[in-house]
Design a protein around this motif. Structure first.
Motif, short mmCIF file in Angstrom:
data_model
loop_
_atom_site.label_atom_id
_atom_site.label_comp_id
_atom_site.label_asym_id
_atom_site.label_seq_id
_atom_site.Cartn_x
_atom_site.Cartn_y
_atom_site.Cartn_z
N SER A 90 42.77 -1.40 24.85
CA SER A 90 43.64 -1.63 23.70
C SER A 90 43.43 -3.02 23.01
O SER A 90 44.26 -3.30 22.50
CB SER A 90 45.03 -1.53 24.48
OG SER A 90 45.27 -0.41 24.81
N GLY A 91 42.25 -3.44 23.25
CA GLY A 91 41.83 -4.62 22.34
C GLY A 91 41.51 -4.30 20.81
O GLY A 91 41.90 -3.14 20.55
N TYR A 92 41.35 -5.62 20.08
CA TYR A 92 41.22 -5.34 18.68
C TYR A 92 40.03 -6.17 18.20
O TYR A 92 39.88 -7.45 18.36
CB TYR A 92 42.34 -5.78 18.07
CG TYR A 92 42.14 -5.86 16.39
CD1 TYR A 92 41.69 -4.60 15.82
CD2 TYR A 92 42.69 -6.80 15.66
CE1 TYR A 92 41.59 -4.71 14.29
CE2 TYR A 92 42.53 -7.11 14.15
CZ TYR A 92 42.01 -5.92 13.55
OH TYR A 92 41.71 -6.12 12.37
N PRO A 120 51.34 -2.99 17.02
CA PRO A 120 51.81 -2.40 15.94
C PRO A 120 51.58 -3.33 14.59
O PRO A 120 51.60 -2.84 13.60
CB PRO A 120 53.32 -2.61 16.39
CG PRO A 120 53.24 -3.83 17.58
CD PRO A 120 52.12 -3.49 18.26
N ALA A 121 51.55 -4.75 14.63
CA ALA A 121 51.32 -5.10 13.65
C ALA A 121 49.98 -5.43 12.96
O ALA A 121 49.62 -5.09 11.85
CB ALA A 121 51.30 -6.99 13.81
N PHE A 123 48.34 -2.41 13.45
CA PHE A 123 48.30 -1.07 12.72
C PHE A 123 48.81 -1.21 11.26
O PHE A 123 48.18 -0.54 10.43
CB PHE A 123 49.15 -0.12 13.55
CG PHE A 123 49.38 1.16 12.97
CD1 PHE A 123 48.54 2.11 13.11
CD2 PHE A 123 50.57 1.15 11.87
CE1 PHE A 123 48.63 3.36 12.46
CE2 PHE A 123 50.72 2.54 11.42
CZ PHE A 123 49.89 3.41 11.62
N ASP A 124 49.68 -1.81 11.20
CA ASP A 124 50.33 -2.02 9.96
C ASP A 124 49.74 -2.53 8.77
O ASP A 124 49.64 -2.31 7.79
CB ASP A 124 51.89 -2.83 9.97
CG ASP A 124 53.05 -2.16 10.51
OD1 ASP A 124 52.82 -0.82 10.75
OD2 ASP A 124 53.92 -3.04 11.06
N ASP A 125 48.77 -3.64 9.27
CA ASP A 125 47.77 -4.18 8.42
C ASP A 125 46.60 -3.40 8.09
O ASP A 125 46.37 -3.09 6.83
CB ASP A 125 47.18 -5.42 9.10
CG ASP A 125 46.06 -6.11 8.19
OD1 ASP A 125 46.39 -6.63 7.31
OD2 ASP A 125 44.88 -6.30 8.58
N LEU A 126 46.33 -2.57 8.89
CA LEU A 126 45.30 -1.58 8.68
C LEU A 126 45.65 -0.58 7.71
O LEU A 126 45.03 0.01 6.80
CB LEU A 126 44.58 -1.10 10.02
CG LEU A 126 43.87 -2.18 10.96
CD1 LEU A 126 43.63 -1.65 12.04
CD2 LEU A 126 42.56 -2.58 10.29
N ALA A 127 46.72 0.15 8.02
CA ALA A 127 47.51 1.28 7.45
C ALA A 127 47.57 0.97 5.95
O ALA A 127 47.59 1.67 4.99
CB ALA A 127 48.71 1.81 8.27
N ALA A 128 47.86 -0.22 5.64
CA ALA A 128 48.22 -0.54 4.24
C ALA A 128 47.08 -0.99 3.52
O ALA A 128 47.04 -1.50 2.21
CB ALA A 128 49.21 -2.02 4.34
N ASP A 129 45.77 -1.12 4.05
CA ASP A 129 44.52 -1.43 3.42
C ASP A 129 43.92 -0.13 2.70
O ASP A 129 43.40 0.67 3.67
CB ASP A 129 43.75 -2.09 4.39
CG ASP A 129 42.20 -2.85 3.79
OD1 ASP A 129 41.97 -2.22 2.57
OD2 ASP A 129 41.79 -3.56 4.28
#
Length: 275
Positions: A90-92, A120-121, A123-129
């Motif tokens: 579950s790393g990034y 979650p944070a 995810f939000d950053d990636l989904a907004a790009d």
């Protein structure tokens, strides 16, 4: 004598009426943009009934119903990145994503439900790009089978109902987060049988396989990743992983991308192809 001054007209010059002040034009009230409502998914019971007596005849990475290359004539390369979650990691890999952003290279990101819950944070950053497209990498990262077949030591789904759950658990999560359903699905391990692929199609999911395995499940060295990437042909779907920051994936991509871009290669998200 001085010349006589002309006699003015005896009729007084009428005073012009003041121009009436125009009433302000009312600003029209904008019509709310209708939000597309996703079509309801088939019921689980309907799927299990439909396939209860259907035996699979094919199994693997490249079977009917799995997209392994881009449509004929497509010259771009589709870079797809998996984030597996749970025991799969579950790393990034922030360095990997920043390399893509620095070069303006788009990618399709296959995110597992457990990885989303752990990040979650991010995810939000990636989904907004807009550079990235979010896709479905399953609920528990299981191979997709109606008979329990496994791959790489990971147990597959055991029947049509479990196939349904593996797809729809994360499909519903992503639809709620994004406001629309993701178009593409990839199972854990990218293995399928031909009944499971039919169920995925019934659920509106396009299955993405791959042409080029760039990082061998995040186990390849940076040099190996570089070689796989620069060898990817036009129209290839490339798979790599974005959930192992200690792997060689980001370093290999960082050296391969300038080579590919200088050679004239372009990149695309899966949904931007002519499929």
């Amino acid at each position: 004598m001085p010349p006589s001054t002309p006699t003015p007209d005896a009729s007084p010059t009428p005073t012009p009426s003041p121009t009436p002040t125009a009433s302000p034009t009312p600003t029209p009230t904008p019509t709310p943009t209708a939000t597309a409502i996703p079509a309801p998914l088939p019921a689980r019971a309907a799927i299990t009934t439909r396939y209860t007596d259907t035996a699979p005849t094919d199994w693997g990475l490249d079977i009917p119903g799995v997209l392994t290359t881009l449509p004929d004539g497509e010259r771009a390369i589709a870079l797809t990145l998996d984030a597996c979650g749970g025991p799969g990691g579950s790393g990034y890999d922030a360095a990997l994503i920043e390399t893509l952003r620095a070069h303006g290279v788009p990618a399709t990101l296959f995110l597992n439900a457990r990885w989303i819950d752990a990040n979650p944070a991010v995810f939000d950053d990636l989904a907004a790009d807009p550079l990235f497209e979010i896709a479905n990498h399953g609920t528990a990262h299981r191979p997709l089978s109606v008979t329990g077949r496994s791959a790489y030591g990971i147990a597959g789904t055991g029947d049509a109902g479990e196939v349904y759950d593996e797809i729809t658990g994360n499909l519903e999560k992503l639809t709620a987060l994004l406001g629309r359903p993701p178009r593409y699905f990839r199972s854990g391990t990218a293995h399928y049988d031909d009944v499971a692929t039919r169920i995925a199609a019934d659920l509106g999911q396009h299955i993405a396989g791959f042409t080029t395995n760039a990082d061998a499940g995040a186990t390849a060295t940076s040099g190996q990743v570089h070689r796989e990437l620069v060898g990817a042909p036009p129209g290839a779907i490339v798979i790599a992983h974005m959930n192992h920051p200690a792997a060689g994936t980001a370093r290999g991509l960082a050296t391969a991308l300038p080579t590919l871009l200088t050679a004239g290669h372009t990149f695309t998200r899966l949904s931007d192809t002519s499929r």
